[in-house]
Scaffold this active site. Structure first.
Site, PDB file in Angstrom:
ATOM      1  N   ARG A  96     -37.245   7.546  31.497  1.00 28.28           N
ATOM      2  CA  ARG A  96     -38.149   7.426  30.956  1.00 28.28           C
ATOM      3  C   ARG A  96     -38.617   7.718  29.269  1.00 28.28           C
ATOM      4  O   ARG A  96     -39.006   6.676  28.828  1.00 28.28           O
ATOM      5  CB  ARG A  96     -39.517   8.398  31.684  1.00 28.28           C
ATOM      6  CG  ARG A  96     -39.665   7.957  33.181  1.00 28.28           C
ATOM      7  CD  ARG A  96     -40.732   9.194  33.673  1.00 28.28           C
ATOM      8  NE  ARG A  96     -39.803  10.382  33.790  1.00 28.28           N
ATOM      9  CZ  ARG A  96     -39.484  10.891  35.028  1.00 28.28           C
ATOM     10  NH1 ARG A  96     -39.507  10.251  35.943  1.00 28.28           N
ATOM     11  NH2 ARG A  96     -38.691  11.899  35.076  1.00 28.28           N
ATOM     12  N   ILE A  97     -38.085   8.591  28.967  1.00 31.26           N
ATOM     13  CA  ILE A  97     -38.466   8.833  27.420  1.00 31.26           C
ATOM     14  C   ILE A  97     -37.470   8.208  26.704  1.00 31.26           C
ATOM     15  O   ILE A  97     -37.681   7.455  25.652  1.00 31.26           O
ATOM     16  CB  ILE A  97     -37.830  10.524  27.184  1.00 31.26           C
ATOM     17  CG1 ILE A  97     -39.028  11.238  27.940  1.00 31.26           C
ATOM     18  CG2 ILE A  97     -37.916  10.557  25.705  1.00 31.26           C
ATOM     19  CD1 ILE A  97     -38.792  12.746  27.756  1.00 31.26           C
ATOM     20  N   ASP A 134     -26.029   5.205  29.934  1.00 33.74           N
ATOM     21  CA  ASP A 134     -26.555   5.846  31.098  1.00 33.74           C
ATOM     22  C   ASP A 134     -25.941   5.568  32.477  1.00 33.74           C
ATOM     23  O   ASP A 134     -26.183   4.234  32.814  1.00 33.74           O
ATOM     24  CB  ASP A 134     -28.124   5.646  31.048  1.00 33.74           C
ATOM     25  CG  ASP A 134     -28.808   6.443  32.178  1.00 33.74           C
ATOM     26  OD1 ASP A 134     -28.260   6.491  33.299  1.00 33.74           O
ATOM     27  OD2 ASP A 134     -30.063   6.786  31.991  1.00 33.74           O
ATOM     28  N   CYS A 176     -34.121  16.054  21.520  1.00 33.34           N
ATOM     29  CA  CYS A 176     -35.201  16.356  22.043  1.00 33.34           C
ATOM     30  C   CYS A 176     -35.263  16.609  23.457  1.00 33.34           C
ATOM     31  O   CYS A 176     -36.292  16.254  24.254  1.00 33.34           O
ATOM     32  CB  CYS A 176     -36.256  15.469  21.752  1.00 33.34           C
ATOM     33  SG  CYS A 176     -36.812  15.460  19.915  1.00 33.34           S
ATOM     34  N   GLU A 193     -33.578  30.073  23.347  1.00 32.00           N
ATOM     35  CA  GLU A 193     -34.973  29.748  22.998  1.00 32.00           C
ATOM     36  C   GLU A 193     -35.673  31.257  23.073  1.00 32.00           C
ATOM     37  O   GLU A 193     -35.919  31.573  24.308  1.00 32.00           O
ATOM     38  CB  GLU A 193     -35.599  28.515  23.514  1.00 32.00           C
ATOM     39  CG  GLU A 193     -35.031  27.215  23.144  1.00 32.00           C
ATOM     40  CD  GLU A 193     -35.649  26.052  23.502  1.00 32.00           C
ATOM     41  OE1 GLU A 193     -36.737  26.131  24.438  1.00 32.00           O
ATOM     42  OE2 GLU A 193     -34.826  24.807  23.420  1.00 32.00           O
ATOM     43  N   HIS A 208     -39.330  23.108  19.901  1.00 31.25           N
ATOM     44  CA  HIS A 208     -39.610  22.752  21.389  1.00 31.25           C
ATOM     45  C   HIS A 208     -40.855  22.325  21.625  1.00 31.25           C
ATOM     46  O   HIS A 208     -41.570  23.133  22.323  1.00 31.25           O
ATOM     47  CB  HIS A 208     -39.238  23.668  22.438  1.00 31.25           C
ATOM     48  CG  HIS A 208     -38.599  23.138  23.893  1.00 31.25           C
ATOM     49  ND1 HIS A 208     -37.838  23.655  24.709  1.00 31.25           N
ATOM     50  CD2 HIS A 208     -39.405  22.077  24.323  1.00 31.25           C
ATOM     51  CE1 HIS A 208     -37.945  22.968  25.563  1.00 31.25           C
ATOM     52  NE2 HIS A 208     -38.688  22.030  25.771  1.00 31.25           N
ATOM     53  N   GLY A 253     -41.967  19.116  22.053  1.00 31.41           N
ATOM     54  CA  GLY A 253     -41.858  17.686  22.547  1.00 31.41           C
ATOM     55  C   GLY A 253     -43.050  17.389  23.285  1.00 31.41           C
ATOM     56  O   GLY A 253     -43.757  16.128  23.198  1.00 31.41           O
TER      57      GLY A 253
END
Ligand code: NAD
Length: 314
Positions: A148-149, A168, A227, A258, A276, A278
């Site tokens: 999707r992204i 991919d 990302c 994180e 973070h 996004g």
């Protein structure tokens, strides 16, 4: 029916649930509070803060559905919930455009040194001569993970005159073609790309998929954008590659730990960071909230939601 929302949700989503006749309770429940309350509710909606583990699920005698206003459901014991007949649903497309736009923003920033200009201005430096940038037009964007992204990013890159190539192994060729992405092996993509943007989940096959060997193959002017998830990039290897000039620069929204605390990478001026963020836009949160509310309403109505994470295998 009663819906408990523990991590906040967009007001539009609350309205949807109430208009469908349900009672919505917003309560930032502590883990102990959740254990006490959960038995009274038919639906629970969370983001990432609330952990829904076996102890809460055991107490959830009336619960029919758990909704995650976002993608990742690692904070929910989904398989166990499934064994108890509780559907887990999510909103996988809510943040797609926000993440794609952030990745694209990082590409523009790397190309023009916007972060360096800002840091320079703050410390009284006028870096006009040092900031010789490049146009995105005519350059090649390598997209690793073309879901999707990755697909949304490809569209944005194409609008700026870039060639889009992708790696991919699971994406059908026809889908890649529809999005104007030329699929190829990873090494070929590394060789050809001026920008490489990562859009894969963190799994055993993607952990440190960008490390010393891959930085050796990349152009020494290439820019890397992550990302996706910390851990997909080997941060120590990235530090070495950036400081030895093996690649041109990098932008990171995600980190192996994180929050990362003091990052060695921050010593370098050819790297830029966001914490973070996004999915951290009002638009993504509204979309994630309304999408999950829709899924929860379907589940409460006894139907099969589209984004049913723990759907029993046929
Ligand atoms: P998606 O499932 O639609 O796409 C992921 C793609 O990766 C799929 O097409 C899949 O075939 C491909 N893939 C799987 N293994 C691969 C491999 N080894 N090599 C190359 N490709 C591989 O997911 P999406 O919605 O596009 O999200 C992608 C990732 O973005 C998420 O998994 C998440 O980690 C990350 N994300 C980050 C933020 C943020 O705040 N920065 C927000 C949302 C999502």
């Amino acid at each position: 029916m009663k819906v408990l929302v523990t991590d906040g949700i967009a007001p539009e989503a609350v309205k949807m649930l109430e208009e469908a006749g349900h009672e919505v309770v917003l309560d930032e429940a502590s883990p102990e509070g959740l254990l006490e309350m959960i038995g009274d509710y038919e639906a629970l909606i969370v983001r990432s803060r609330t952990k829904v583990r076996t102890d809460s699920i055991d107490r959830a005698s009336n619960l029919k559905v758990i909704g995650r206003a976002g993608i990742g459901t690692d904070n929910i014991d989904s398989a166990y919930a499934g064994e108890k007949g509780i559907k887990v649903v999510n909103a996988p497309m809510g943040s797609t455009l926000s993440v794609a736009e952030l990745a694209f923003g990082h590409m523009l920033s790397l190309a023009r040194g916007i972060h360096r200009g800002t840091a320079g201005a703050r410390s009284g430096q006028w870096l006009k001569k040092q900031l010789k940038g490049m146009e995105l037009d005519g350059k090649t964007a390598g997209i690793v993970g073309c879901g999707r992204i990755g697909q949304a990013l490809a569209r944005r890159c194409q609008a700026f005159g870039m060639t889009t190539i992708g790696f991919d192994p699971y994406l059908p060729k026809e889908v890649a073609q529809e999005f104007g992405i030329e699929l190829m092996e990873m090494d070929e993509l590394l060789k050809r790309s001026d920008f490489i943007s990562l859009h894969v989940a963190l799994t055993d096959s993607t952990r440190h998929m960008l490390s010393t060997e891959q930085f050796e193959i990349m152009k020494d002017t290439a820019y890397l954008v992550n990302c996706a998830r910390g851990g997909v990039v080997d941060e120590n290897a990235l530090y070495n590659a950036l400081s030895e000039g093996k690649i041109g620069g990098a932008a990171l929204d995600v980190f192996e730990t994180e929050p990362p605390g003091e990052v060695k990478l921050a010593e370098l001026d050819n790297v830029t960071f966001t914490p973070h963020i996004g999915a951290n836009t009002t638009d993504a949160q509204r979309k994630a909230g309304t999408m999950v509310a829709e899924q929860v309403l379907i589940a409460l109505g006894g139907e099969d939601p589209v984004h049913w994470v723990n759907r029993p295998k046929q």
